[in-house]
Design a protein around this motif. Structure first.
Motif, PDB file in Angstrom:
ATOM      1  N   LEU A 343       0.820  -1.220   0.000  1.00  0.00           N
ATOM      2  CA  LEU A 343       0.000   0.000   0.000  1.00  0.00           C
ATOM      3  C   LEU A 343       0.854   1.270   0.000  1.00  0.00           C
ATOM      4  N   ILE A 344       2.134   1.153   0.286  1.00  0.00           N
ATOM      5  CA  ILE A 344       3.014   2.334   0.256  1.00  0.00           C
ATOM      6  C   ILE A 344       3.762   2.349  -1.076  1.00  0.00           C
ATOM      7  N   PRO A 345       3.497   3.353  -1.914  1.00  0.00           N
ATOM      8  CA  PRO A 345       4.192   3.396  -3.198  1.00  0.00           C
ATOM      9  C   PRO A 345       5.708   3.595  -3.010  1.00  0.00           C
ATOM     10  N   GLU A 346       6.450   3.066  -3.955  1.00  0.00           N
ATOM     11  CA  GLU A 346       7.922   3.115  -3.928  1.00  0.00           C
ATOM     12  C   GLU A 346       8.465   4.506  -3.589  1.00  0.00           C
ATOM     13  N   GLU A 347       7.902   5.520  -4.252  1.00  0.00           N
ATOM     14  CA  GLU A 347       8.386   6.894  -4.048  1.00  0.00           C
ATOM     15  C   GLU A 347       8.248   7.330  -2.593  1.00  0.00           C
ATOM     16  N   ARG A 348       7.104   6.954  -2.006  1.00  0.00           N
ATOM     17  CA  ARG A 348       6.859   7.378  -0.625  1.00  0.00           C
ATOM     18  C   ARG A 348       7.682   6.558   0.371  1.00  0.00           C
ATOM     19  N   LEU A 349       7.969   5.330  -0.019  1.00  0.00           N
ATOM     20  CA  LEU A 349       8.791   4.482   0.840  1.00  0.00           C
ATOM     21  C   LEU A 349      10.161   5.113   1.061  1.00  0.00           C
ATOM     22  N   LYS A 350      10.621   5.829   0.044  1.00  0.00           N
ATOM     23  CA  LYS A 350      11.930   6.495   0.142  1.00  0.00           C
ATOM     24  C   LYS A 350      11.914   7.579   1.199  1.00  0.00           C
ATOM     25  N   LYS A 351      10.701   8.013   1.557  1.00  0.00           N
ATOM     26  CA  LYS A 351      10.618   9.066   2.572  1.00  0.00           C
ATOM     27  C   LYS A 351      10.674   8.516   3.992  1.00  0.00           C
ATOM     28  N   ARG A 352      10.675   7.194   4.138  1.00  0.00           N
ATOM     29  CA  ARG A 352      10.770   6.640   5.498  1.00  0.00           C
ATOM     30  C   ARG A 352      12.026   7.205   6.171  1.00  0.00           C
ATOM     31  N   LEU A 353      11.840   7.845   7.303  1.00  0.00           N
ATOM     32  CA  LEU A 353      12.923   8.599   7.923  1.00  0.00           C
ATOM     33  C   LEU A 353      14.062   7.689   8.353  1.00  0.00           C
ATOM     34  N   GLY A 354      15.242   7.983   7.827  1.00  0.00           N
ATOM     35  CA  GLY A 354      16.444   7.232   8.192  1.00  0.00           C
ATOM     36  C   GLY A 354      16.674   5.980   7.375  1.00  0.00           C
ATOM     37  N   ALA A 355      15.713   5.618   6.533  1.00  0.00           N
ATOM     38  CA  ALA A 355      15.807   4.325   5.833  1.00  0.00           C
ATOM     39  C   ALA A 355      16.947   4.293   4.823  1.00  0.00           C
ATOM     40  N   ASP A 356      17.274   5.460   4.235  1.00  0.00           N
ATOM     41  CA  ASP A 356      18.355   5.464   3.240  1.00  0.00           C
ATOM     42  C   ASP A 356      19.699   5.185   3.897  1.00  0.00           C
ATOM     43  N   THR A 357      19.864   5.623   5.138  1.00  0.00           N
ATOM     44  CA  THR A 357      21.135   5.420   5.838  1.00  0.00           C
ATOM     45  C   THR A 357      21.150   4.079   6.579  1.00  0.00           C
ATOM     46  N   TYR A 358      20.104   3.841   7.337  1.00  0.00           N
ATOM     47  CA  TYR A 358      20.065   2.623   8.169  1.00  0.00           C
ATOM     48  C   TYR A 358      19.209   1.588   7.463  1.00  0.00           C
ATOM     49  N   LYS A 359      19.839   0.975   6.459  1.00  0.00           N
ATOM     50  CA  LYS A 359      19.091   0.163   5.492  1.00  0.00           C
ATOM     51  C   LYS A 359      18.464  -1.063   6.133  1.00  0.00           C
ATOM     52  N   LEU A 360      19.095  -1.582   7.166  1.00  0.00           N
ATOM     53  CA  LEU A 360      18.561  -2.812   7.759  1.00  0.00           C
ATOM     54  C   LEU A 360      17.431  -2.512   8.752  1.00  0.00           C
ATOM     55  N   LEU A 361      17.267  -1.255   9.125  1.00  0.00           N
ATOM     56  CA  LEU A 361      16.122  -0.865   9.952  1.00  0.00           C
ATOM     57  C   LEU A 361      14.960  -0.442   9.055  1.00  0.00           C
ATOM     58  N   GLY A 362      15.270   0.373   8.066  1.00  0.00           N
ATOM     59  CA  GLY A 362      14.225   0.933   7.205  1.00  0.00           C
ATOM     60  C   GLY A 362      13.806   0.009   6.082  1.00  0.00           C
ATOM     61  N   GLY A 363      14.556  -1.069   5.853  1.00  0.00           N
ATOM     62  CA  GLY A 363      14.259  -1.992   4.762  1.00  0.00           C
ATOM     63  C   GLY A 363      13.040  -2.843   5.055  1.00  0.00           C
ATOM     64  N   PRO A 364      12.752  -3.767   4.142  1.00  0.00           N
ATOM     65  CA  PRO A 364      11.488  -4.507   4.241  1.00  0.00           C
ATOM     66  C   PRO A 364      11.372  -5.418   5.466  1.00  0.00           C
ATOM     67  N   ILE A 365      12.464  -5.788   6.093  1.00  0.00           N
ATOM     68  CA  ILE A 365      12.354  -6.737   7.207  1.00  0.00           C
ATOM     69  C   ILE A 365      11.791  -6.055   8.449  1.00  0.00           C
TER      70      ILE A 365
END
Lengths: 701, 157
Positions: A343-365
């Motif tokens: 339900l979260i489009p790819e573009e908006r997923l990129k806005k998850r705060l900190g996900a670009d840096t802390y990939k294992l927290l912000g990633g799909p798991i």
């Protein structure tokens, strides 16, 4: 009088209960001797559940706040108001401006995640997250190819040697472990305890390693050094089932016990003795607790522990660390699909705060936002503003690091929903309060926490008190009101659970009759199908992590605030502070309002070595002022030889429910006033330094 | 035969389950704690530290001093060994609270009567062990059984 079988949800292991009900009222809550895991043992929290459910301060109806005054309102008005606000903030600032905050996983966090995705926000968090469970779980994923419970499972029943690091399984963990650990000890199994405090577990240890808080990574590396240098690893398992051992052998050469002694304050000889005992007295089980998750080197520490298990060879064997499939394999609530990530489009997923840096927290798991980034988005509106918080069973003013900062952030929010039992310090700042049903008032299913061994029915034993609602019903009704009802398409909770169970070919009614579905326990599954990593083997050296820019082999990092990394701070704040010690009477921020529990432990204390106390003129029971760079609290002194004179330990997350919602004395009693969410963060998970900080003490009056 | 109750010091973890089990079983308010967990240590012993936990509860004395202290003769020793209070006769004068040399007689503010452990007489009648024993997560409390050998046992009753 009927005794109804259900399971406890005061914390996570879901111990079996027998609840006696008379005229729709709970009379007694007792353990279920037929429960497979708890086997009739129980903790004081469960036995006091009645006092939670019928507590005079429990809020039993929805409320709204106007000009600082709470008014009782109906469910329709309350839900409409929440829905209007969700739609308003989505419209004005985008869905990412709404934060879904929730408390610890019981059997509801899957719903909170599904609801966040239904709202459309990529921002969801809990106080645990990077600070609990995920570093250990994801370290297993990258080492053994799958998420297993915390760090594996723990077969105390068949073990010969227990290595327990940063946890106390006589207090925390599953009820069943208490007697299993005691049984193991009494039949002669060895016990090695790594803990800064002389706990009831440490008191039973063959070897107690009184570690300097926050240096478990160095200790684990030196364990590996000893096992490899002395040839005490399982050569055949390493040769057949791992990759990267030669690289590890080179890598750990410098990490001798003598090197680790300077860092950990543990004598080199004791480190050697512990490593030898773990390696040679097996089958050995390693149990790594939450302590190491609460450090800015959380992920590498967990990786080190995972690799240590591989070196020992006690992987998925009786008496070692079995790889029971993670709950998601058997619990439909924990499956990826249930949470509706699409339900979260790819573009908006990129806005998850900190996900670009802390990939294992912000990633799909883990799929969570980075907590410090969330506070920043609220306080500084960078990179975009967060305006509203939908808070489900969470009390951030008590549970998150650096309370003063959390308080500033909460005051700046434009809308807060609180779903809870009581008007907690956080709920007091809400605009709408919705009263939740307790676990004995709602239907549900659950897993023995994290263990894919059984699926349990948790039937409600009474109707909700007052106008309280099952959280699942709240999610369903809110979703309808924001035009997303098709994603929560059930008419009732029972219908929904039936749907969840359909793939297993049973109904909720049948599961209730069966009480639980057991799944078979198998050992050495890897011999049939290998490990689920890219290489099919245990990845000691991880190319995947390397590709992501993270260290492929575990490393040591000195805590960023410590006597060695910040000697200038240590001049002013010379003591090391820990706040993580648990009690069997309370869970996290909860239960201080339960009379039977509170009578036993009425207030928080700070544990201080008598020598240190004497130097400050502090006696047993004196009020102590404890200061860090973040703030100060006042706690009563508990003088104990069970702590290093250079370390103090505060009982954590205290507030005084009996003082009423306006009271702010938690600013003087909550240990999180002292803790920190400052950088640096764990490179992969974003964990902050919640433990092993610096502080000073003085007389409090 | 008199009842006996031991705690295995190697198995008592100081979790307080027995205290709350007792509270619920006897519907006790805040105040009376018929069984209470004591922490002993950490204290220095040769080669390190020692830490023990154990509960304290009415010892069901052979010659109960609480009974002697009671002006109403409301406390008696039953043939099964347990010391019981006749709550009809108790006036709440607290002489027994003063009279117990171990500080193990409580006063129930709600009923304004003396209040003490009765070894879960009701449960015993149903063939069940006292609630403190039955629900102990460490299986540390041993009731009416042979003393297991090689255990660090402390007699409570």
């Amino acid at each position: 009088m009927d005794a109804i079988k259900t399971a406890c949800c005061f914390c996570k292991p879901f111990c079996g209960l027998l609840v006696s009900v008379e005229n729709g009222k709970i009379v007694k809550v007792e353990p279920d001797p037929e429960d497979r895991m708890s086997q009739g043992a129980i903790c004081p929290k469960a036995l006091a559940s009645k006092q939670l459910i019928y507590h005079p301060d429990r809020v039993l109806h929805p409320m709204k706040k106007d000009d600082g005054t709470w008014t009782k309102i109906g469910w329709d008005e309350a839900l409409d108001t929440v829905a209007e606000n969700i739609l308003k903030f989505k419209q004005s600032y985008g869905p990412e401006s709404i934060l879904v905050a929730h408390g610890t996983e019981r059997n509801l966090s899957g719903y909170a995640e599904r609801f966040a995705n239904t709202v459309g926000t990529p921002n969801r968090m809990e106080p645990g997250g990077a600070q609990c469970y995920w570093p250990r779980g994801i370290a297993c994923k990258y080492t053994f190819g799958e998420m297993v419970y915390y760090l594996f499972e723990f077969d105390y029943t068949n073990t010969n040697c227990m290595l327990v690091i940063g946890m106390n399984n006589l207090i925390a963990g599953h009820q069943a472990y208490r007697s299993a650990v005691l049984d193991a000890k009494q039949r002669g199994a060895k016990l090695i305890v790594v803990d800064p405090r002389f706990t009831n577990l440490a008191a039973r240890a063959d070897l107690w390693l009184q570690i300097r808080p926050g240096t478990d990574d160095a200790l684990l590396l030196s364990f590996m050094n000893v096992m490899i240098e002395e040839g005490l690893y399982d050569r055949s398992f390493i040769d057949t089932w791992t990759i990267g051992f030669p690289e590890l052998r080179e890598h750990v050469k410098p990490f001798t016990p003598e090197w680790a002694e300077k860092i950990t304050w543990i004598k080199a000889d004791l480190i050697r003795a512990a490593a030898r005992m773990y390696a040679t007295q097996g089958p050995s089980v390693l149990d790594l607790g939450v302590a190491t998750d609460q450090s800015p080197n959380s992920f590498q520490t967990a990786r080190a522990a995972a690799i240590l298990v591989a070196l020992s060879g006690y992987v998925d064997v009786p008496g070692g660390n079995p790889m029971y499939r993670r709950a998601a394999y058997t619990d439909p609530l924990l499956t990826h699909d249930f949470k509706l990530p699409e339900l979260i489009p790819e573009e908006r997923l990129k806005k998850r705060l900190g996900a670009d840096t802390y990939k294992l927290l912000g990633g799909p798991i883990a799929a969570m936002s980075h907590v410090p980034a969330v506070w920043k988005a609220i306080l500084e509106e960078k990179p975009y503003p967060i305006k509203a918080m939908l808070a489900f069973w969470t009390n951030p003013l008590i549970s998150y690091a650096n309370t003063n900062k959390v308080y500033r952030a909460l005051k700046k929010l434009e809308f807060i929903l609180s779903v809870d039992f009581f008007l907690t310090p956080t709920a007091r700042h809400a605009d709408i309060f919705l009263p939740a049903a307790t676990f004995l008032e709602r239907d549900g299913i659950a897993n023995y926490y994290g263990q894919g061994l059984a699926l349990l029915a948790m039937p409600k034993v009474i109707e909700p008190v007052g106008e309280c609602w099952d959280d699942k019903k709240i999610f369903m009704e809110l979703s309808k009101r924001i035009g997303m009802g098709k994603y929560w398409p059930w008419e009732s909770v029972e219908e929904h659970i039936d749907g969840l169970l359909q793939p297993m070919g049973i109904t909720y009614g049948q599961l209730k009759d069966m009480k639980q579905v057991l799944f078979p326990r198998e050992y050495r599954k890897y011999e049939k199908s290998g490990f689920k990593t890219a290489s099919g083997k245990v990845e000691i050296y991880s190319r995947e992590l390397e590709k992501m820019g993270y260290e492929p082999l575990p490393v040591y990092r000195e805590p960023p605030e410590s006597p060695y990394s910040t000697p200038e701070v240590a001049q002013e704040f010379p003591l090391v502070l820990i706040t993580g010690g648990r009690t069997s009477l309370y869970n996290h921020t909860e239960m201080r309002m339960i009379p039977w529990l509170r009578e036993i432990q009425s207030e928080p204390v700070v544990e201080i070595h008598p020598k240190t106390a004497r130097a400050h003129g502090i006696d047993q029971g004196d009020l102590v002022k404890i200061e860090s760079r973040r703030g100060r609290v006042f706690l009563k002194a508990d003088l104990t030889l069970g702590i290093d004179p250079r370390v103090i330990s505060c009982k954590s997350r205290w507030w005084y429910p009996e003082r009423g919602p306006e009271d702010e004395s938690w600013l003087d009693s909550n240990s999180n006033v002292l803790t920190s969410d400052d950088p640096p963060y764990d490179p992969a998970l974003g964990s902050y330094q919640l433990r092993a900080l610096l502080c000073r003490i003085g007389k409090g009056d | 035969m008199a009842y006996s109750l031991f705690v295995d010091l190697d198995r008592c973890i100081g979790c307080y389950t027995c205290e709350v089990a007792c509270k619920q079983e006897h519907d006790l308010p805040v105040g009376p704690r018929w069984i209470r967990v004591t922490r002993d240590g950490p204290r220095e012993i040769p080669g390190g530290l020692q830490l023990d936990f154990y509960p304290k509860m009415c010892k069901q004395c052979e010659n109960p001093e609480c009974a002697e202290a009671c002006p109403e003769k409301a406390i008696s020793k039953r043939s099964d060994g347990s010391v019981v209070i006749d709550l009809e006769a108790c006036t709440g004068c607290k002489a027994c609270v003063e009279g117990c040399p171990f500080g193990l007689m409580d006063f129930n503010q709600k009923t304004e009567k003396a209040s003490k452990c009765d070894l879960c007489a009701g449960r015993l009648e149903e063939g069940l062990e006292p609630s403190c024993v039955a629900f102990c997560p460490g299986k540390a409390l041993v009731f009416q059984k042979e003393m297991p050998e090689n255990r660090r046992l402390m007699k409570l009753v």
